[in-house]
Design a protein around this motif. Structure first.
Motif, PDB file in Angstrom:
ATOM      1  N   ARG A 517       0.832  -1.210   0.000  1.00  0.00           N
ATOM      2  CA  ARG A 517       0.000   0.000   0.000  1.00  0.00           C
ATOM      3  C   ARG A 517       0.868   1.262   0.000  1.00  0.00           C
ATOM      4  O   ARG A 517       0.568   2.239  -0.694  1.00  0.00           O
ATOM      5  CB  ARG A 517      -0.940   0.003   1.212  1.00  0.00           C
ATOM      6  CG  ARG A 517      -2.034  -1.048   1.159  1.00  0.00           C
ATOM      7  CD  ARG A 517      -3.142  -0.746   2.154  1.00  0.00           C
ATOM      8  NE  ARG A 517      -2.660  -0.770   3.532  1.00  0.00           N
ATOM      9  CZ  ARG A 517      -2.637  -1.846   4.297  1.00  0.00           C
ATOM     10  NH1 ARG A 517      -3.033  -3.019   3.813  1.00  0.00           N
ATOM     11  NH2 ARG A 517      -2.197  -1.780   5.549  1.00  0.00           N
ATOM     12  N   ASN A 520       2.454   1.716  -3.376  1.00  0.00           N
ATOM     13  CA  ASN A 520       1.453   2.210  -4.321  1.00  0.00           C
ATOM     14  C   ASN A 520       1.252   3.720  -4.187  1.00  0.00           C
ATOM     15  O   ASN A 520       0.962   4.412  -5.161  1.00  0.00           O
ATOM     16  CB  ASN A 520       0.126   1.490  -4.088  1.00  0.00           C
ATOM     17  CG  ASN A 520      -0.730   1.443  -5.332  1.00  0.00           C
ATOM     18  OD1 ASN A 520      -0.300   0.949  -6.361  1.00  0.00           O
ATOM     19  ND2 ASN A 520      -1.945   1.956  -5.230  1.00  0.00           N
ATOM     20  N   LYS A 521       1.462   4.213  -2.987  1.00  0.00           N
ATOM     21  CA  LYS A 521       1.272   5.638  -2.712  1.00  0.00           C
ATOM     22  C   LYS A 521       2.487   6.460  -3.119  1.00  0.00           C
ATOM     23  O   LYS A 521       2.348   7.534  -3.735  1.00  0.00           O
ATOM     24  CB  LYS A 521       0.990   5.828  -1.214  1.00  0.00           C
ATOM     25  CG  LYS A 521       0.829   7.282  -0.784  1.00  0.00           C
ATOM     26  CD  LYS A 521       0.571   7.361   0.714  1.00  0.00           C
ATOM     27  CE  LYS A 521       0.465   8.812   1.180  1.00  0.00           C
ATOM     28  NZ  LYS A 521       0.247   8.890   2.661  1.00  0.00           N
TER      29      LYS A 521
END
Length: 550
Positions: A517, A520-521
């Motif tokens: 996550r 992905n950011k």
């Protein structure tokens, strides 16, 4: 660099085209384009002019091989058949690293970052991905600033852990840092995987003792803890190197060490009862006094009978205290080893660092400033975490397999203490409560013969399969700083979350999901990638971003 060394733009223009003209005489077309464009872009995006002769090494330079191999530990990764970089770039200041990220994107080339070169699969200086690449070598960014009053130090990524230890020692004989046993480790990459050492049972990992960091992100920005945010700061401390950016420096927390530290090494062969002693060690290793770290080094040895082989287990220890107190601890908790006063040597903490690292006695600590490795070989390594003692019949089966090997090595490192008190999710490194010890498996050989390599790799894989019965399960855990591509690899940046979870869960357990996550950011285009880098969720099939040059 002094102002007098700066080259005016007009001189730079002449110098640049002259350099490229000479370079192009023997370069292939793609390399010409990469080298020209990257060199020009670096200087357009840097605060300080970068002379080609001191900061760039291409395959056409006579020094290319020596520079490429300078910090590489695993000669297996330097075979002629292995893809080599188009260019090695050595930044001189932080803004050069920023420029390297910006220019890699502009030119359309992959970058690999190298601080120490200890990556077991050579991922900091080679690539199996189907893309040309360059190395950004951080070896000249190695400044260390120690603040004893603040119990901290700022350390640039290219410094070795041995240099860090020495600079702390220069300022104080009662301060240290709980990190690696091998003093030539580059601290930039070392901490990104966790950084365990002899004081981890007392203070935790190196990554547990980081206060701040400076990193270049995928957009070429320099960020510190405040500007990067706690998610990214969490990810870079144990989430594996080269997935989220380029580490420039760490701010580390110093820890107290006593003025007297005691060490010992006690060998026990099979004929001396090694099996029963090792079984007992497994029962107490994680429960001993937190000041005591006893690892077990296991390898083949010559037996008493000529021509016969045996297995030797060597108990190699560091104790944060005097020999008399150590003997009290051992007599109470592990008398089976039979430790005596004559086995123990009292010394300073910095001397104990060198003892554990394998330096000969009386070697001056200044040797740590050389940053040289005592180890460079052809090898393949694997790792395991053990949560239940291996029974004696399991050890007997292990001895049989070790004696079938050629130059095998196993190192068992004890856990417990502070390691079991820190949450598995505190940082990405998850191997905490319930772990008795970690195993490192190594097989070594002396030459580049393919049949020899195949024999050794086949042997260690069979040994690893045998140990599955005794290792952790669901998942079978592994240490990311002992990188093992047998666990699975990314395919040119296209690996899906599900594919990457196979190896990701072994290194990071449930923390892998959070790492994805965060990736992905902060790097959705997968700028920072390698064969086992954290993939962004967006890359389930087609990589986003600029098309690579082929």
């Amino acid at each position: 660099m002094e102002p007098s060394n700066l080259v005016p733009f007009s001189s730079f223009t002449v110098f640049f085209y002259l350099s490229i003209a000479l370079l192009s005489l023997s370069s292939i077309a793609v390399s010409q384009t990469v080298q020209e464009n990257f060199f020009q872009c670096i200087n357009q995006n840097s605060e300080l002019y970068v002379p080609f002769s001191s900061a760039f090494v291409s395959p056409n330079n006579d020094s290319f091989s020596s520079v490429l191999q300078s910090t590489a530990q695993n000669l297996r990764c330097l075979e002629p058949s292995v893809a080599k970089p188009q260019l090695i770039f050595t930044p001189l200041i932080e803004s050069h690293v920023q420029a390297a990220v910006i220019c890699a994107k502009e030119v359309g080339i992959q970058i690999r970052m190298r601080s120490g070169g200890h990556d077991y699969e050579g991922l900091s200086y080679i690539s199996d991905l189907d893309s040309p690449f360059i190395i950004v070598d951080l070896g000249k960014l190695r400044a260390i600033s120690v603040d004893i009053d603040d119990n901290s130090a700022w350390v640039q990524a290219g410094a070795t852990i041995g240099e860090v230890y020495y600079r702390i020692f220069q300022k104080s004989k009662t301060h240290g840092f709980p990190a690696g046993l091998c003093t030539s480790l580059g601290i930039g990459g070392h901490i990104t995987g966790g950084a365990y050492g002899t004081m981890m049972r007392k203070f935790g990992l190196g990554a547990d003792n980081v206060l701040d960091a400076r990193i270049v992100d995928a957009q070429g920005r320099i960020l510190d803890r405040q500007s990067m945010g706690e998610d990214l700061f969490w990810a870079i401390r144990g989430g594996g190197g080269a997935s989220f950016g380029i580490i420039l420096s760490w701010k580390i927390k110093l820890v107290p060490v006593p003025s007297i530290v005691t060490v010992f090494t006690v060998p026990k062969t099979l004929e001396q009862g090694a099996t029963k002693i090792l079984y007992k060690w497994q029962q107490v290793a994680d429960k001993l006094d937190e000041d005591l770290f006893i690892r077990v080094i296991i390898q083949n040895a010559d037996a008493a009978q000529k021509g016969e082989k045996t297995v030797q287990t060597a108990y190699n220890a560091q104790f944060l205290g005097t020999a008399s107190r150590l003997l009290e601890v051992m007599n109470q908790s592990f008398p089976e080893l039979g430790l005596t006063q004559k086995d123990c040597t009292e010394m300073s903490w910095i001397q104990s660092v060198m003892y554990i690292a394998g330096y000969p006695s009386k070697t001056p600590p200044e040797v740590l400033l050389e940053g040289k490795s005592l180890f460079k070989n052809y090898f393949k390594a694997k790792s395991d975490f053990v949560r239940e003692p291996i029974p004696e019949d399991g050890l007997e089966g292990l001895w049989k397999r070790l004696m079938e090997g050629d130059s095998p090595l196993m190192i068992w490192n004890p856990y417990g203490g502070m390691m079991s008190k820190i949450s598995e999710s505190e940082i990405p490194f998850p191997h905490r409560k319930g772990v008795i010890f970690k195993i490192q498996y190594v097989t070594l050989w002396q030459d580049a013969d393919k049949d020899t390599a195949a024999k050794h790799i086949d042997w260690i894989r069979k040994l690893y399969n045998y140990m599955a019965t005794y290792a952790s399960t669901f998942p079978r855990e592994a240490y990311v700083n002992y990188r093992d591509l047998d666990l699975g690899v990314n395919k040119d940046g296209n690996t899906s979350f599900i594919q990457a979870s196979v190896w990701g869960s072994k290194y990071f357990k449930n923390n892998f999901n959070r790492l994805v996550r965060i990736k992905n950011k902060v790097d959705p285009g997968n700028m920072f990638r390698h064969e086992q880098s954290i993939p962004p969720l967006a890359l389930t099939g087609k990589r986003r971003g600029k098309r690579m040059i082929h």
